[in-house]
Scaffold this motif. Structure first.
Motif, PDB file in Angstrom:
ATOM      1  N   LYS A 288       0.832  -1.208   0.000  1.00  0.00           N
ATOM      2  CA  LYS A 288       0.000   0.000   0.000  1.00  0.00           C
ATOM      3  C   LYS A 288       0.863   1.254   0.000  1.00  0.00           C
ATOM      4  CE  LYS A 288      -4.359  -1.581   1.698  1.00  0.00           C
ATOM      5  NZ  LYS A 288      -5.541  -1.188   2.466  1.00  0.00           N
ATOM      6  N   GLY A 289       0.290   2.331  -0.442  1.00  0.00           N
ATOM      7  CA  GLY A 289       1.009   3.595  -0.501  1.00  0.00           C
ATOM      8  C   GLY A 289       0.910   4.165  -1.888  1.00  0.00           C
ATOM      9  N   VAL A 290       1.547   5.290  -2.092  1.00  0.00           N
ATOM     10  CA  VAL A 290       1.516   5.943  -3.400  1.00  0.00           C
ATOM     11  C   VAL A 290       2.941   6.285  -3.812  1.00  0.00           C
ATOM     12  CG1 VAL A 290       0.601   7.863  -4.747  1.00  0.00           C
ATOM     13  CG2 VAL A 290      -0.729   6.939  -2.848  1.00  0.00           C
ATOM     14  N   ARG A 292       5.707   8.424  -5.632  1.00  0.00           N
ATOM     15  CA  ARG A 292       5.798   9.850  -5.962  1.00  0.00           C
ATOM     16  C   ARG A 292       6.998  10.113  -6.870  1.00  0.00           C
ATOM     17  NH1 ARG A 292       0.822  11.470  -4.378  1.00  0.00           N
ATOM     18  NH2 ARG A 292       0.364  10.654  -2.313  1.00  0.00           N
ATOM     19  N   PHE A 311      -1.277   7.199  -8.052  1.00  0.00           N
ATOM     20  CA  PHE A 311      -2.188   6.111  -7.712  1.00  0.00           C
ATOM     21  C   PHE A 311      -3.073   5.883  -8.920  1.00  0.00           C
ATOM     22  CE2 PHE A 311      -6.324   4.681  -6.153  1.00  0.00           C
ATOM     23  CZ  PHE A 311      -5.946   3.591  -5.369  1.00  0.00           C
ATOM     24  N   MET A 336      10.400   4.885  -0.284  1.00  0.00           N
ATOM     25  CA  MET A 336       9.224   5.719  -0.051  1.00  0.00           C
ATOM     26  C   MET A 336       9.211   6.159   1.394  1.00  0.00           C
ATOM     27  SD  MET A 336       6.467   3.392  -2.122  1.00  0.00           S
ATOM     28  CE  MET A 336       5.054   4.359  -1.653  1.00  0.00           C
ATOM     29  N   ARG A 337       9.362   7.432   1.609  1.00  0.00           N
ATOM     30  CA  ARG A 337       9.308   7.974   2.970  1.00  0.00           C
ATOM     31  C   ARG A 337      10.189   7.158   3.913  1.00  0.00           C
ATOM     32  NH1 ARG A 337       5.179  11.604   3.318  1.00  0.00           N
ATOM     33  NH2 ARG A 337       4.994  11.375   5.548  1.00  0.00           N
ATOM     34  N   LYS A 339      11.376   4.238   3.726  1.00  0.00           N
ATOM     35  CA  LYS A 339      11.206   2.788   3.763  1.00  0.00           C
ATOM     36  C   LYS A 339      11.425   2.238   2.360  1.00  0.00           C
ATOM     37  CE  LYS A 339       7.096   2.836   5.610  1.00  0.00           C
ATOM     38  NZ  LYS A 339       5.795   2.578   6.201  1.00  0.00           N
TER      39      LYS A 339
END
Lengths: 358, 124
Positions: A288-290, A292, A311, A336-337, A339
């Motif tokens: 899950k997540g988007v 960028r 997304f 992502m962020r 991670k």
């Protein structure tokens, strides 16, 4: 900020207006995701009047365009036929991506991006020196893209006479009706038309389309639709420093005719011999997540970067286009962020004509 | 215009906090924030029992447009996260003050919040 002739119509329809490269344009009219589905499942329309139309006229129009762009306009043999291409700088970087429409060997029409218009016109004029061709930006034209499986039927219903001239048009072809220029092209991966028209007629035509049930859609949906369709965005997948060979746009470069020395050809041939390091691939996030823009990607073959991440409303997952080392395949990781998140490398498009392809 | 509810308090970063009167608080993002972010597609929530220090980013709300961190307004411990958001993140858009709440937490008290009228003024 600059306004298109449809600005007031957007405000009246509740458009959320944002600065888009100096143009005040609608991002959405409520929900970007609903507008996205509207185009995939039925029909929607976009104001793309900020894009620029340029006409080329003169006995050397063909010869000039064969020098200016990397694809070969000699492929265009029938009136109204369209060709996607890039124009390159001497180093092989992309000045802009564009569509050329053929009228005859002395008359062509080109559509270029909004954000690059000034740079493009200056570049084109500089290249045109010594050619018998006139370069005519048509800044007084509006453009409406009507897209979706029901787009053509709705256009016929809304604008009298269009079916007669455009009813038999094949994809990537165009026709004219009075002041209207109707092309069966688009930037969504769905069927539809892009209609160029005098700015005075824009609001009336927009309202006629609304009358028959065509819903206005904003730039937000336009971006998720084009990304699902695997289409490049100038400034993201390619720019002045990225060549088509590194942007999965090799298919838009025609090296067949060795005598056609278009601008950037020498640099492209040198790069081709050496082998480009990077290419553009698709990514589908596993969790899950988007995804960028500009996030780091680590593949089996090294490091790359997300060029367009979003997304996907159609797939219900995050997807992206990314510039990665050639030969990257299988699974990769996206930072992502802070991670590392796993994603699958795929060949775009993700979605075409309403169907998920990956 | 954005809706601001009088029954709760607000942060400068557009979260709302409702004092449940039993040492627990419910938290979400304001109508202004959800409108700014647009269609929500993913909410990353902490787990029950997780602790966060004041100003820690302890949730992330992601819309099609952007990811936005949600910051702890005080030292806190999570009592419950809104699991409905796993399947329906759009509740944050459609019902930001009710069904679209993010977390419930325990805390000894929260300083520096704005009341509804003060918050509404910051939106002008």
């Amino acid at each position: 900020m600059k306004h298109t002739p449809l600005y007031q119509a957007h405000v009246d329809a509740g458009g959320k207006m944002v600065d888009f490269g100096g143009w005040e344009m609608p991002l959405n009219y409520g929900s970007q995701i609903e507008e996205h589905h509207q185009v995939r499942n039925d029909v929607g329309m976009f104001d793309v009047s900020h894009m620029t139309t340029v006409d080329f006229k003169g006995v050397e129009a063909k010869k000039f365009l064969q020098t200016l762009i990397a694809n070969d306009v000699d492929k265009l043999k029938t009136q109204g036929k369209a060709l996607y291409s890039c124009m390159l700088n001497e180093a092989g970087g992309v000045v802009d991506d564009l569509i050329v429409y053929y009228q005859d060997d002395e008359n062509y029409r080109m559509v270029i991006n909004a954000g690059t218009t000034e740079k493009d016109i200056a570049w084109i004029n500089a290249q045109a020196e010594g050619f018998d061709v006139s370069v005519e930006p048509k800044l007084d034209l509006a453009m409406i893209a009507v897209q979706g499986p029901n787009a053509r039927a709705k256009v016929y219903e809304a604008i009298p006479g269009v079916e007669g001239v455009a009813g038999e048009l094949k994809p990537f072809n165009s026709a004219s009706l009075g002041g209207l220029f109707i092309a069966r092209t688009g930037y969504t991966g769905e069927d539809g038309f892009e209609i160029m028209l005098p700015e005075k007629s824009a609001e009336f035509t927009w309202k006629m389309l609304m009358e028959v049930g065509v819903k206005p859609c904003g730039l937000g949906a336009r971006d998720t639709l084009r990304l699902e369709a695997g289409m490049s965005l100038y400034g993201s997948e390619m720019n002045d420093e990225v060549s088509p060979l590194e942007a999965a746009l090799t298919w838009t470069v025609d090296l067949t005719d060795e005598d056609r020395r278009f601008v950037g050809r020498d640099a492209l041939e040198a790069l081709k011999d050496k082998g480009a390091n990077n290419t553009i691939v698709g990514l589908v996030l596993e969790g899950k997540g988007v995804i960028r823009d500009h996030q780091k990607v680590v593949t089996n073959n090294g490091e790359g970067e997300v060029t367009s991440g979003t997304f996907s409303p159609t797939m219900g997952k995050a997807i992206a286009l990314a510039s990665v080392p050639k030969g990257s395949e299988g699974l990769c990781e996206i930072e992502m962020r802070n991670k590392m998140v796993s994603a699958k490398i795929v060949k775009p498009p993700f979605v075409r004509n309403g169907k998920v392809l990956v | 215009m954005s809706e601001v509810r009088d029954d709760r308090q607000y942060t400068e970063t557009h979260e709302w906090i409702l004092d449940n009167g039993d040492g627990t608080y419910t938290m979400g993002i304001s109508d202004h924030a959800q409108a700014l972010l647009g269609d929500m597609v993913y909410v990353e929530l902490p787990g029950e029992g997780d602790e966060a220090s004041a100003e820690d980013e302890f949730c992330v709300v992601e819309s099609v447009k952007a990811a936005s961190g949600v910051y702890a307004p005080a030292d806190l411990e999570i009592v419950e996260a809104n699991e409905a958001l796993d399947d329906e993140p759009e509740l944050v858009n459609s019902s930001c003050y009710d069904n679209g709440w993010l977390v419930k937490f325990k805390s000894d008290g929260i300083d520096g919040l704005m009341d509804a009228a003060t918050y509404a003024e910051t939106l002008d």
